[in-house]
Motif scaffolding. Sequence first.
Motif, short mmCIF file in Angstrom:
data_model
loop_
_atom_site.label_atom_id
_atom_site.label_comp_id
_atom_site.label_asym_id
_atom_site.label_seq_id
_atom_site.Cartn_x
_atom_site.Cartn_y
_atom_site.Cartn_z
N GLY A 269 0.83 -1.21 0.00
CA GLY A 269 0.00 0.00 0.00
C GLY A 269 0.85 1.24 0.00
O GLY A 269 1.96 1.27 0.53
N SER A 270 0.32 2.28 -0.67
CA SER A 270 0.92 3.61 -0.61
C SER A 270 -0.29 4.53 -0.67
O SER A 270 -1.44 4.05 -0.60
CB SER A 270 1.87 3.82 -1.78
OG SER A 270 1.21 3.49 -2.99
N SER A 271 -0.07 5.81 -0.82
CA SER A 271 -1.21 6.72 -0.84
C SER A 271 -2.14 6.33 -2.00
O SER A 271 -1.71 6.19 -3.15
CB SER A 271 -0.66 8.14 -1.03
OG SER A 271 -1.72 9.00 -1.24
N GLY A 272 -3.40 6.09 -1.69
CA GLY A 272 -4.38 5.72 -2.71
C GLY A 272 -4.35 4.24 -3.08
O GLY A 272 -5.11 3.80 -3.95
N ALA A 277 -3.12 -3.67 -0.11
CA ALA A 277 -2.76 -4.24 1.19
C ALA A 277 -3.95 -5.02 1.77
O ALA A 277 -3.79 -6.13 2.32
CB ALA A 277 -2.37 -3.11 2.15
N TYR A 278 -5.14 -4.46 1.59
CA TYR A 278 -6.34 -5.11 2.11
C TYR A 278 -6.55 -6.49 1.47
O TYR A 278 -6.76 -7.49 2.16
CB TYR A 278 -7.56 -4.20 1.85
CG TYR A 278 -8.88 -4.90 1.95
CD1 TYR A 278 -9.33 -5.41 3.18
CD2 TYR A 278 -9.68 -5.10 0.82
CE1 TYR A 278 -10.54 -6.09 3.26
CE2 TYR A 278 -10.89 -5.76 0.90
CZ TYR A 278 -11.32 -6.26 2.11
OH TYR A 278 -12.50 -6.94 2.20
N LEU A 279 -6.46 -6.53 0.14
CA LEU A 279 -6.74 -7.80 -0.56
C LEU A 279 -5.71 -8.87 -0.20
O LEU A 279 -6.06 -10.04 -0.02
CB LEU A 279 -6.75 -7.56 -2.08
CG LEU A 279 -7.96 -6.76 -2.58
CD1 LEU A 279 -7.74 -6.30 -4.02
CD2 LEU A 279 -9.24 -7.60 -2.47
N SER A 280 -4.45 -8.46 -0.10
CA SER A 280 -3.42 -9.43 0.25
C SER A 280 -3.66 -9.97 1.67
O SER A 280 -3.60 -11.18 1.91
CB SER A 280 -2.05 -8.76 0.13
OG SER A 280 -1.04 -9.64 0.51
N ALA A 281 -3.96 -9.06 2.58
CA ALA A 281 -4.16 -9.46 3.98
C ALA A 281 -5.42 -10.31 4.15
O ALA A 281 -5.42 -11.33 4.85
CB ALA A 281 -4.24 -8.22 4.86
N LEU A 282 -6.48 -9.89 3.45
CA LEU A 282 -7.74 -10.66 3.53
C LEU A 282 -7.49 -12.10 3.06
O LEU A 282 -7.91 -13.07 3.69
CB LEU A 282 -8.79 -9.98 2.65
CG LEU A 282 -10.12 -10.70 2.51
CD1 LEU A 282 -10.88 -10.72 3.84
CD2 LEU A 282 -11.00 -10.06 1.42
N GLY A 348 5.30 -5.58 -1.73
CA GLY A 348 5.12 -5.05 -3.08
C GLY A 348 3.77 -4.53 -3.49
O GLY A 348 3.71 -3.49 -4.15
N PRO A 349 2.65 -5.24 -3.15
CA PRO A 349 1.37 -4.77 -3.70
C PRO A 349 1.10 -3.31 -3.37
O PRO A 349 1.13 -2.91 -2.20
CB PRO A 349 0.34 -5.69 -3.04
CG PRO A 349 1.10 -6.95 -2.75
CD PRO A 349 2.50 -6.48 -2.40
N GLY A 350 0.91 -2.50 -4.38
CA GLY A 350 0.59 -1.08 -4.21
C GLY A 350 1.63 -0.28 -3.45
O GLY A 350 1.34 0.77 -2.88
N LEU A 351 2.88 -0.74 -3.44
CA LEU A 351 3.89 -0.16 -2.54
C LEU A 351 4.47 1.16 -3.05
O LEU A 351 4.91 1.98 -2.26
CB LEU A 351 5.05 -1.18 -2.39
CG LEU A 351 6.11 -0.87 -1.36
CD1 LEU A 351 5.53 -0.87 0.05
CD2 LEU A 351 7.26 -1.89 -1.44
N SER A 352 4.48 1.39 -4.31
CA SER A 352 5.18 2.49 -5.00
C SER A 352 6.67 2.13 -5.11
O SER A 352 7.11 1.12 -4.52
CB SER A 352 5.02 3.86 -4.29
OG SER A 352 6.04 4.06 -3.34
N THR A 353 7.40 2.94 -5.84
CA THR A 353 8.83 2.65 -6.02
C THR A 353 9.67 3.80 -5.46
O THR A 353 10.78 4.05 -5.94
CB THR A 353 9.16 2.44 -7.52
OG1 THR A 353 8.68 3.56 -8.24
CG2 THR A 353 8.55 1.18 -8.07
#
Length: 536
Positions: A269-272, A277-282, A348-353
């Motif tokens: 996850g990052s801004s927006g 993060a939610y989908l991976s954790a779920l 990684g998911p939605g993490l930004s670079t």
Amino acid sequence: MKQLLTGKQMKQADTWSIKEFGMESLILMERAALCAAQHIMSVQKPGCVFIMCGMGNNGADGLAMARILSQNGWSVRIAAIGQIEKATKEWLYQKSLLDKMEILPVQYFYESDDKDEEEYRSALSNLYVPAQVYVDALFGVGLSRKVSGVYRAAIEEWNEHKKKCGAYGVAVDICSGLDAKSGQVLGAYVKADVQITFGYGKVGQFLYPGASLSDQTITCDIGMPNEAVYHVDGFPFNCLEKSDAKDWLGSRCLWGNKGTFGRVVIIAGSSGMAGAAYLSALAAYRTGAGLVDIVTPKCNRLVLQQLLPEAVLHCISEISEISKDEDEEQLAYLRNEVLPKAKAIVIGPGLSTDTLAKKLLDMVLEWNRSQNCPIVIDADALNLLAMRTNIDHAEYLGENVILTPHPGELGRLMNSSAKEAAKNLLYFAEELQKKFGCICVCKDARTVILTQKNRYLNLTGNSGMATGGSGDVLTGVIASLAAQGLSAERAAVLGVWLHGAAGDEAAKEKSPYSMIARDLADGLSKVLIQISRKKV
Ligand SMILES: NC(=O)C1=CN([C@@H]2O[C@H](COP(=O)(O)OP(=O)(O)OC[C@H]3O[C@@H](n4cnc5c(N)ncnc54)[C@H](OP(=O)(O)O)[C@@H]3O)[C@@H](O)[C@H]2O)[C@@H](O)CC1
Ligand SMILES: Nc1ncnc2c1ncn2[C@@H]1O[C@H](COP(=O)(O)OP(=O)(O)O)[C@@H](O)[C@H]1O
Ligand SMILES: [K+]
């Protein structure tokens, strides 16, 4: 576990069976032809069958089928396409038997490559008689180049006549025009109702677009010795089946507590991008992990707390918001307090670079090297890896690191494009595995999983999974299985299978059009009910 071979491996297995084991080529062929003929007789009453044959052993199978079907009351018409000088010895033998039966004239067609397709087609069209079954025995695993000229015309005519007379289409071994390794079509291709394939399924029949050329692929045992598969170059492709999934999952300890079932740390996850993060954790929770921690920027706190109150949140500040010391402190907190609890990590998911993401990836890889903790690297963390050009990747990544690129990420990791990677998925996957040395899960409509010793092709899943967030779900599933004690390899292979099977459950309920990534989590529950053991 179903095993698949490439065309080249199949030829090696044939050659070994004939030359080393001593099995007669004609015995294998007779069984192959009998299997295909029996299939036809099991679905259709005797009538008229049209068989298009080439000059190789695929064509020889077609001639043997003509003999068998004729002996069983079928009226048979045969068109042999190609130069007779190219006929194999098996072909000539099968033809000599037909000659003795007299009632089966073989019509020949070959004209050198100087006509346009329409001219070939009108010349060919007289040979294609109305029939209730159309058989394609033009090319098998010996297809070696793009189909053109008279062969292309022969295939187009076959497709058209078959459609016109509503015939049942049977491809012998493999649809002509389909490459048995890549699943790509070479110029022109047959579209059949069924492919009757011999010995082993061919990888290309299960990769797309190959997998869409027939409704069904039936594998026939033709009596090839079991050891033949050990005498091919490289490894066969293993396909996990439901019974294997059940075995690998094992049983859930009845007296386990949340510590028993592993803790997954998800750095995402990052801004927006809270959703990733939610989908991976779920998915990690829905696959059975005892605890799931999410490391994510502060801006995601509220939404994640509301969406998944079961997760433990560790909210971090962007580098721009804090001093250098504070930045060191938060990394030290993660290193000393969060990572040591992890049985598996997703990054990684939605993490930004951005710079923080780079530091987090370095920290996690360092952790993997020192602690050997399984790590799933996806999305932006893969993009970050792709940006590092000056390291020896194989040394850099441990054996229980799992990379999960889609074709875009795969292309970037291999300095190429998404289009090229999707077209040559097997080749790119092999090169990626060589480059990084770890477990490579190359995702697409079919997902290939390679380790140093094994090759897998996943057959679950559907086009409804081509929706934002599906890949995030996969990271959680794989990490959850690893946290529960499966080896990284099994977690990756079973994870991909489960993820696809969950997609298939979701598609039943929602249709591939309207499913979204969250539906995969519900699908996971349904699949786990089907495959989990009731008793210890
Ligand atoms: N004992 C065994 O071995 C068994 C084998 N079995 C059967 O044999 C099949 C493999 O037979 P195979 O190796 O003879 O190759 P096959 O697929 O018939 O094609 C070769 C012919 O096609 C031609 N050709 C290729 N590409 C072309 C193109 N684009 N355009 C034009 N021509 C092209 C090529 O010509 P060339 O390249 O030499 O010019 C050659 O003439 C296998 O799939 C299974 O059905 C089973 O019976 C079980 C036992
Ligand atoms: N047509 C399809 N058939 C089967 N599975 C598919 C298909 N399209 C996508 N998938 C699967 O869905 C997932 C998509 O992952 P990815 O592209 O990383 O999604 P995202 O980045 O949106 O999370 C992969 O696991 C892929 O194998
Ligand atoms: K064929």
